[in-house]
Design an enzyme around this catalytic site. Structure first.
Site, mmCIF file in Angstrom:
data_model
loop_
_atom_site.group_PDB
_atom_site.id
_atom_site.type_symbol
_atom_site.label_atom_id
_atom_site.label_comp_id
_atom_site.label_asym_id
_atom_site.label_seq_id
_atom_site.Cartn_x
_atom_site.Cartn_y
_atom_site.Cartn_z
ATOM 1 N N TYR A 1 -15.848 -13.998 -4.404
ATOM 2 C CA TYR A 1 -15.083 -13.660 -3.191
ATOM 3 C C TYR A 1 -15.988 -13.703 -1.959
ATOM 4 C CZ TYR A 1 -12.942 -10.569 0.320
ATOM 5 O OH TYR A 1 -12.464 -10.039 1.493
ATOM 6 N N GLU B 1 -18.397 -7.580 2.700
ATOM 7 C CA GLU B 1 -18.810 -7.996 1.358
ATOM 8 C C GLU B 1 -19.836 -9.143 1.447
ATOM 9 O OE1 GLU B 1 -17.788 -6.313 -1.282
ATOM 10 O OE2 GLU B 1 -18.402 -7.640 -2.910
ATOM 11 N N SER C 1 -15.795 -10.511 6.131
ATOM 12 C CA SER C 1 -15.905 -9.263 5.355
ATOM 13 C C SER C 1 -17.341 -8.764 5.239
ATOM 14 C CB SER C 1 -15.344 -9.510 3.950
ATOM 15 O OG SER C 1 -15.699 -8.463 3.081
HETATM 16 P P1 NAP Z 1 -4.210 -7.914 1.049
HETATM 17 O O1 NAP Z 1 -3.429 -6.672 1.213
HETATM 18 O O2 NAP Z 1 -4.682 -8.309 -0.304
HETATM 19 O O3 NAP Z 1 -3.321 -9.112 1.660
HETATM 20 C C1 NAP Z 1 -3.614 -10.448 1.387
HETATM 21 C C2 NAP Z 1 -2.509 -11.319 1.968
HETATM 22 O O4 NAP Z 1 -2.817 -12.698 1.690
HETATM 23 C C3 NAP Z 1 -1.112 -11.056 1.373
HETATM 24 O O5 NAP Z 1 -0.163 -11.162 2.398
HETATM 25 C C4 NAP Z 1 -0.938 -12.218 0.403
HETATM 26 O O6 NAP Z 1 0.387 -12.562 0.174
HETATM 27 C C5 NAP Z 1 -1.633 -13.314 1.203
HETATM 28 N N1 NAP Z 1 -1.969 -14.480 0.397
HETATM 29 C C6 NAP Z 1 -2.736 -14.542 -0.723
HETATM 30 N N2 NAP Z 1 -2.816 -15.796 -1.170
HETATM 31 C C7 NAP Z 1 -2.070 -16.571 -0.318
HETATM 32 C C8 NAP Z 1 -1.769 -17.938 -0.244
HETATM 33 N N3 NAP Z 1 -2.242 -18.813 -1.135
HETATM 34 N N4 NAP Z 1 -0.995 -18.375 0.771
HETATM 35 C C9 NAP Z 1 -0.520 -17.500 1.684
HETATM 36 N N5 NAP Z 1 -0.758 -16.185 1.676
HETATM 37 C C10 NAP Z 1 -1.542 -15.722 0.680
HETATM 38 O O7 NAP Z 1 -5.500 -7.901 1.982
HETATM 39 P P2 NAP Z 1 -5.839 -6.971 3.258
HETATM 40 O O8 NAP Z 1 -6.540 -5.743 2.775
HETATM 41 O O9 NAP Z 1 -4.641 -6.865 4.128
HETATM 42 O O10 NAP Z 1 -6.961 -7.846 3.967
HETATM 43 C C11 NAP Z 1 -6.603 -8.836 4.932
HETATM 44 C C12 NAP Z 1 -7.735 -9.848 5.030
HETATM 45 O O11 NAP Z 1 -8.926 -9.182 5.447
HETATM 46 C C13 NAP Z 1 -8.100 -10.553 3.731
HETATM 47 O O12 NAP Z 1 -8.506 -11.858 4.055
HETATM 48 C C14 NAP Z 1 -9.267 -9.760 3.189
HETATM 49 O O13 NAP Z 1 -10.057 -10.573 2.333
HETATM 50 C C15 NAP Z 1 -9.971 -9.395 4.486
HETATM 51 N N6 NAP Z 1 -10.766 -8.159 4.483
HETATM 52 C C16 NAP Z 1 -10.195 -6.997 4.054
HETATM 53 C C17 NAP Z 1 -10.927 -5.812 4.109
HETATM 54 C C18 NAP Z 1 -10.342 -4.509 3.659
HETATM 55 O O14 NAP Z 1 -11.126 -3.570 3.443
HETATM 56 N N7 NAP Z 1 -9.030 -4.386 3.546
HETATM 57 C C19 NAP Z 1 -12.247 -5.839 4.621
HETATM 58 C C20 NAP Z 1 -12.773 -7.049 5.062
HETATM 59 C C21 NAP Z 1 -12.012 -8.203 5.006
HETATM 60 P P3 NAP Z 1 1.264 -11.896 -1.026
HETATM 61 O O15 NAP Z 1 1.861 -10.650 -0.444
HETATM 62 O O16 NAP Z 1 2.256 -12.961 -1.333
HETATM 63 O O17 NAP Z 1 0.310 -11.600 -2.161
HETATM 64 O O1 G4F Z 2 -11.966 -0.805 -3.603
HETATM 65 P P1 G4F Z 2 -12.779 -1.927 -4.102
HETATM 66 O O2 G4F Z 2 -12.179 -2.802 -5.132
HETATM 67 O O3 G4F Z 2 -13.206 -2.747 -2.807
HETATM 68 P P2 G4F Z 2 -14.431 -3.748 -2.501
HETATM 69 O O4 G4F Z 2 -14.895 -4.431 -3.726
HETATM 70 O O5 G4F Z 2 -15.449 -2.997 -1.692
HETATM 71 O O6 G4F Z 2 -13.706 -4.845 -1.592
HETATM 72 C C1 G4F Z 2 -12.848 -4.482 -0.516
HETATM 73 O O7 G4F Z 2 -13.608 -4.368 0.666
HETATM 74 C C2 G4F Z 2 -14.222 -5.597 1.116
HETATM 75 C C3 G4F Z 2 -15.005 -5.262 2.390
HETATM 76 O O8 G4F Z 2 -16.312 -4.870 2.059
HETATM 77 C C4 G4F Z 2 -13.129 -6.608 1.367
HETATM 78 F F1 G4F Z 2 -13.667 -7.756 1.846
HETATM 79 C C5 G4F Z 2 -12.363 -6.872 0.082
HETATM 80 O O9 G4F Z 2 -11.301 -7.796 0.345
HETATM 81 C C6 G4F Z 2 -11.772 -5.564 -0.401
HETATM 82 O O10 G4F Z 2 -10.794 -5.150 0.528
HETATM 83 O O11 G4F Z 2 -14.168 -1.376 -4.695
HETATM 84 C C7 G4F Z 2 -15.001 -0.515 -3.955
HETATM 85 C C8 G4F Z 2 -16.091 0.039 -4.859
HETATM 86 C C9 G4F Z 2 -16.814 -1.022 -5.694
HETATM 87 O O12 G4F Z 2 -18.191 -0.792 -5.627
HETATM 88 C C10 G4F Z 2 -16.308 -0.793 -7.106
HETATM 89 O O13 G4F Z 2 -17.247 -1.131 -8.130
HETATM 90 O O14 G4F Z 2 -15.495 0.934 -5.793
HETATM 91 C C11 G4F Z 2 -16.070 0.702 -7.064
HETATM 92 N N1 G4F Z 2 -15.134 1.172 -8.086
HETATM 93 C C12 G4F Z 2 -15.388 2.178 -8.981
HETATM 94 N N2 G4F Z 2 -14.358 2.323 -9.819
HETATM 95 C C13 G4F Z 2 -13.921 0.681 -8.359
HETATM 96 C C14 G4F Z 2 -13.425 1.403 -9.453
HETATM 97 N N3 G4F Z 2 -13.202 -0.287 -7.756
HETATM 98 C C15 G4F Z 2 -11.957 -0.547 -8.240
HETATM 99 N N4 G4F Z 2 -11.209 -1.476 -7.626
HETATM 100 N N5 G4F Z 2 -11.443 0.134 -9.322
HETATM 101 C C16 G4F Z 2 -12.137 1.118 -9.971
HETATM 102 O O15 G4F Z 2 -11.663 1.708 -10.937
#
Ligand code: NAP
Ligand code: G4F
Length: 328
Positions: A152, A130, A128
């Protein structure tokens, strides 16, 4: 014989898009399903994309190594995508140990299971942006030093280095995608983009008046999950494993995202958005902006969905969901 893929996190946003892509490519797609008391909602994203009946789900948990070894031994996949995680940054301060166990050690469980049960399989780790946290360079690439700012991010960094370590120690075909934020109509409602588009749709339909957010000045490099899951697959098609930044190269603030989302329905965010310190974080990542040149050059990857189109798609989907009488 068709290729076999195994996805942890198949019920999440990326898991659903990746499953859909792999099915299109002719793979047999298997995934890990953790037991829940709300079984009916667990495959809602796979259903939304129309693929729930075409994937094979296996009972298990990323924290239970025995379940992973057993399932991978049965499935014998060619490719394993480790997407499962406790992925919500804000919760990681509330649940630091669980986040470390699932997001950090869980990845090592997945690596160990592959090494034990299917060592020839190619492995993808969901790293990530992050991990860049308090950014050390204005634009982040594969060579930018990391500075995690949340439990995280620290857990993801451990998983990232363990994946590289398994590649170097055991010759595994293991790659990390350092993905910047990517969103879609299937994004969890707790993340800011979906919270905004759902709020915009509710306000437009007269179901609520205000949208309460935290830090409006935070900037993120937002892309579409459909484009980013294609990059995951491309990484595992390379002869050599490697690590890649996946990003659009454009950073926008939460405020700008709001302005665009409200404009989609002819409203002004200033009439509806209020802030509450409840949604602030103990440590913030102020800005992320990625350089995906390496992915462009070596994978031939580039994003297709600009931010404006992503926001329109999310707002339209939320309006449709609410008009149909419920939230998927
Ligand atoms: P998400 O929607 O939160 O999906 C997370 C998945 O992990 C869900 O299927 C969840 O299952 C499963 N999970 C959680 N705990 C588990 C456990 N103990 N055993 C088995 N499965 C488990 O996340 P996403 O946005 O698709 O992201 C996919 C991956 O990319 C994650 O690792 C995230 O950290 C990483 N990532 C995401 C972003 C982004 O912007 N979306 C960016 C960088 C990296 P349930 O449905 O049962 O909860
Ligand atoms: O949407 P967020 O919660 O995503 P964040 O923290 O960037 O993390 C996501 O992206 C990561 C990749 O860089 C992934 F690894 C991670 O798993 C996840 O998918 O927050 C984005 C920004 C933050 O700066 C937060 O402080 O939005 C700001 N924010 C402002 N108001 C808020 C809110 N975030 C959330 N969730 N809710 C609010 O009301």
């Amino acid at each position: 014989m068709s290729k076999i893929a195994f996805i942890t996190g198949i019920t999440g946003q990326d898991g659903a898009y990746l499953a859909s892509l792999l099915l299109e490519q002719g793979y047999a797609v298997h995934g890990l399903l953790r037991r829940s008391a709300s079984a009916d909602g667990m495959v809602s994203r796979l259903k939304w994309l129309g693929v729930a009946d075409r994937v094979t789900l296996h009972d298990g948990n990323l924290t239970d190594l025995s379940s992973l070894i057993r399932v991978l031994g049965d499935v014998r996949p060619h490719e394993v995508y480790n997407l499962a995680a406790q992925s919500f940054v804000k919760s990681s301060w509330q649940q630091p140990l669980l986040t470390g166990t699932v997001t950090g050690l869980g990845a090592v469980n997945a690596l160990e299971a592959v090494r034990t049960a299917c060592p020839e399989a190619r492995f993808y780790q969901a790293s990530s942006s992050e991990m860049f946290g308090m950014i050390q360079e204005p634009v982040q690439s594969e060579t930018t030093p990391f500075y995690p700012r949340s439990p995280y991010a620290a857990a993801k960094l451990y998983a990232h280095w363990m994946t590289i370590n398994y590649r170097e120690s055991f010759g595994m075909h293991a790659s990390c995608g350092i993905l910047f934020n990517h969103e879609s109509p299937l994004r969890g409602i707790e993340f800011v983009t979906r919270k905004i588009t759902d709020g915009v749709a509710r306000i437009k339909l007269g179901l609520q008046q205000q949208l309460v957010l935290g830090n409006l000045d935070a900037k993120r490099d937002w892309g579409h999950a459909r484009d980013y899951t294609r990059a995951m697959w491309l990484m595992l098609q390379q002869d050599k494993p490697d690590d890649y930044v996946i990003a659009t190269g454009r950073a926008a603030s939460v405020r700008e995202f709001c302005e665009m989302a409200f404009a989609c329905v002819g409203l002004d965010m200033n009439d509806h958005v209020v802030t509450d310190p409840r949604f602030l974080r103990p440590a913030e990542v102020d800005v992320l902006k990625g350089d995906a040149s390496k992915a462009k050059q070596k994978l031939g990857w580039q994003f297709e969905t600009p931010l404006e189109r992503l926001i329109e798609e999310m707002v339209e989907a939320d309006l449709a969901r609410l008009t149909a009488g419920g939230r998927a």
